[in-house]
Design a protein around this motif. Structure first.
Motif, PDB file in Angstrom:
ATOM      1  N   LEU A 197       0.721  -1.368   0.118  1.00 58.54           N
ATOM      2  CA  LEU A 197       0.011  -0.081  -0.010  1.00 58.54           C
ATOM      3  C   LEU A 197       0.855   1.435   0.055  1.00 58.54           C
ATOM      4  O   LEU A 197       1.970   1.299   0.811  1.00 58.54           O
ATOM      5  CB  LEU A 197      -0.881  -0.103   1.203  1.00 58.54           C
ATOM      6  N   GLY A 200      -1.382   6.616   2.740  1.00 52.80           N
ATOM      7  CA  GLY A 200      -2.624   7.052   2.522  1.00 52.80           C
ATOM      8  C   GLY A 200      -3.485   6.306   1.790  1.00 52.80           C
ATOM      9  O   GLY A 200      -4.810   6.643   1.884  1.00 52.80           O
ATOM     10  N   SER A 201      -3.131   5.150   1.356  1.00 51.84           N
ATOM     11  CA  SER A 201      -3.911   4.201   0.658  1.00 51.84           C
ATOM     12  C   SER A 201      -4.858   3.042   1.778  1.00 51.84           C
ATOM     13  O   SER A 201      -4.286   2.908   2.830  1.00 51.84           O
ATOM     14  CB  SER A 201      -3.604   3.797  -0.533  1.00 51.84           C
ATOM     15  N   HIS A 202      -5.423   2.467   1.052  1.00 54.79           N
ATOM     16  CA  HIS A 202      -6.246   1.472   1.957  1.00 54.79           C
ATOM     17  C   HIS A 202      -6.875   0.345   1.046  1.00 54.79           C
ATOM     18  O   HIS A 202      -6.743   0.496  -0.179  1.00 54.79           O
ATOM     19  CB  HIS A 202      -7.255   1.865   2.942  1.00 54.79           C
ATOM     20  N   GLN A 204      -9.699  -3.110   1.144  1.00 54.62           N
ATOM     21  CA  GLN A 204     -10.707  -3.901   1.781  1.00 54.62           C
ATOM     22  C   GLN A 204     -10.604  -5.294   1.623  1.00 54.62           C
ATOM     23  O   GLN A 204     -10.276  -5.712   0.645  1.00 54.62           O
ATOM     24  CB  GLN A 204     -12.118  -3.399   1.241  1.00 54.62           C
ATOM     25  N   VAL A 222       0.310  -0.632   9.650  1.00 52.19           N
ATOM     26  CA  VAL A 222      -1.053  -0.650   9.176  1.00 52.19           C
ATOM     27  C   VAL A 222      -2.005  -0.281  10.377  1.00 52.19           C
ATOM     28  O   VAL A 222      -1.844  -0.329  11.582  1.00 52.19           O
ATOM     29  CB  VAL A 222      -1.457  -2.025   8.797  1.00 52.19           C
ATOM     30  N   LYS A 223      -3.283   0.376   9.845  1.00 53.52           N
ATOM     31  CA  LYS A 223      -4.236   0.841  10.875  1.00 53.52           C
ATOM     32  C   LYS A 223      -5.544  -0.027  10.722  1.00 53.52           C
ATOM     33  O   LYS A 223      -5.982  -0.008   9.629  1.00 53.52           O
ATOM     34  CB  LYS A 223      -4.401   2.168  10.662  1.00 53.52           C
ATOM     35  N   THR A 228      -3.116   0.836  15.423  1.00 51.25           N
ATOM     36  CA  THR A 228      -2.041   0.811  14.520  1.00 51.25           C
ATOM     37  C   THR A 228      -1.189  -0.157  15.078  1.00 51.25           C
ATOM     38  O   THR A 228      -1.011  -0.607  16.302  1.00 51.25           O
ATOM     39  CB  THR A 228      -1.251   2.114  14.649  1.00 51.25           C
ATOM     40  N   VAL A 244     -10.759  -3.314   6.852  1.00 57.55           N
ATOM     41  CA  VAL A 244     -10.145  -2.283   6.058  1.00 57.55           C
ATOM     42  C   VAL A 244      -8.837  -2.132   6.637  1.00 57.55           C
ATOM     43  O   VAL A 244      -8.733  -1.759   7.711  1.00 57.55           O
ATOM     44  CB  VAL A 244     -11.047  -0.948   5.873  1.00 57.55           C
ATOM     45  N   HIS A 246      -5.570   0.323   6.510  1.00 60.19           N
ATOM     46  CA  HIS A 246      -4.737   1.496   5.958  1.00 60.19           C
ATOM     47  C   HIS A 246      -3.421   1.431   6.311  1.00 60.19           C
ATOM     48  O   HIS A 246      -3.044   0.951   7.059  1.00 60.19           O
ATOM     49  CB  HIS A 246      -5.553   2.637   6.841  1.00 60.19           C
ATOM     50  N   LEU A 248      -0.781   4.450   6.675  1.00 59.48           N
ATOM     51  CA  LEU A 248      -0.511   6.146   6.629  1.00 59.48           C
ATOM     52  C   LEU A 248       0.915   6.418   6.016  1.00 59.48           C
ATOM     53  O   LEU A 248       0.963   7.520   5.316  1.00 59.48           O
ATOM     54  CB  LEU A 248      -0.542   6.448   8.322  1.00 59.48           C
TER      55      LEU A 248
END
Length: 307
Positions: A197, A200-202, A204, A222-223, A228, A244, A246, A248
């Motif tokens: 990733l 800022g992307s994520h 599903q 990852v979040k 986190t 999901v 995320h 950062l």
């Protein structure tokens, strides 16, 4: 590597969010300059789908004198999956297979009723420092396939489908994900995806991606559900939840899992079986030299552990 004398991991933090059923912090060992982190099996989780063993090796730079030399050793009741990010490993097995595993390729070795193999740094590359980074996983075979004939298959990186979408890159190593399917053979329903990733992307992970799902974080953090998690964490997700993930600041992780096995699995050394008696039989067969030899690597072997 199919076997490292790395101890089982300790359970992870107890305060995992609801969507995370189990959090595991792998146990780390240094083996001749190579750092190995074992996430499965653990005290809190033995399997995720068919995955019964999950080792993260490296990243490391090995001196020529510390080159990788995993001597011939046996397996039953499982498939090993070797997946490298960097470096090369020469695989030899008792079927007569000899192949150099390269980054991005998938080496699937099915032990079934029994196979012996070795994994070593290629001799021709030992004149200079050797990079090594990758994953070794074992897939327990379903009940009716535990004693199938051994087999070996290599799938090149160019044959694996890659998805690109909104800052996400996903290489489907095994199974089906987001409409893409891998050609690598599955003995049981298996999901294995290499995901990167951008910041800022994520991505599903649908609830129906697999019956049991987990990720192992390789690089970055990852979040998930507001929490986190840094690199080298195994997160097992609760069934039925859409997840999901995320990133950062960018992240690299493996998504894996599949259908739960129908019966319990026992694991001892390099042997996996639904039967304790079958494992005892395999121990005696290796002790007494009744497994096949590895052509081209006949002089050495790993003895049966006595403890």
């Amino acid at each position: 590597m199919s076997f490292f004398p790395c101890p089982d991991p300790k359970p992870g933090d107890a305060t995992a969010v609801d969507s995370i059923e189990t959090l595991i912090i792998p146990r780390t060992s240094d083996i001749g300059g190579l750092e190995v982190r074992r996430a499965l099996p653990s005290a809190k989780r033995r399997l995720v789908g068919p995955f019964i063993f999950f080792d993260r090796m490296g990243p490391a730079i090995l001196r020529p004198t510390d080159a990788l030399d995993v001597r011939p050793h046996p397996h039953i009741g499982l498939s090993t999956v070797t997946y490298l990010f960097d470096g090369n490993i020469r695989h030899r097995d008792s079927l007569g297979t000899e192949m150099v595993i390269r980054p991005g390729d998938v080496n699937l070795m099915t032990a079934g009723r029994g196979i012996v193999h070795s994994e070593r740094s290629p001799e021709e590359l030992r004149t200079e420092p050797l990079p090594i980074s990758g994953l070794q996983t074992w897939l327990a075979l379903p009940d009716h396939l535990e004693e199938i004939d051994p087999a070996f298959a290599n799938t090149g990186v160019s044959e694996l489908p890659v998805l690109h979408e909104n800052g996400m890159e996903a290489r489907v190593v095994m199974g089906n994900f987001h409409g893409a399917s891998s050609a690598v053979k599955q003995h049981a329903e298996t999901l294995y995806v290499d995901i990167r990733l951008e910041p800022g992307s994520h991505i599903q992970i649908p609830a129906n991606a697999a019956e049991e799902r987990a990720i192992y974080t390789l690089d970055g953090s990852v979040k998930v559900a507001g929490e986190t998690f840094p690199a080298d964490r195994l997160l097992v997700f609760r069934a039925g939840d859409e997840i999901v993930v995320h990133a950062l600041e960018g992240a690299h992780f493996m998504l894996f899992g599949g259908a739960a096995l129908l019966s319990k699995r026992y694991i001892w050394w390099n042997f996996v079986s639904s039967s304790k008696e079958r494992i005892e039989q395999a121990k005696e067969e290796w002790r007494s030299g009744r497994f096949d030899i590895v052509p081209g690597d006949e002089e050495e072997f790993i003895p049966l552990p006595e403890n």
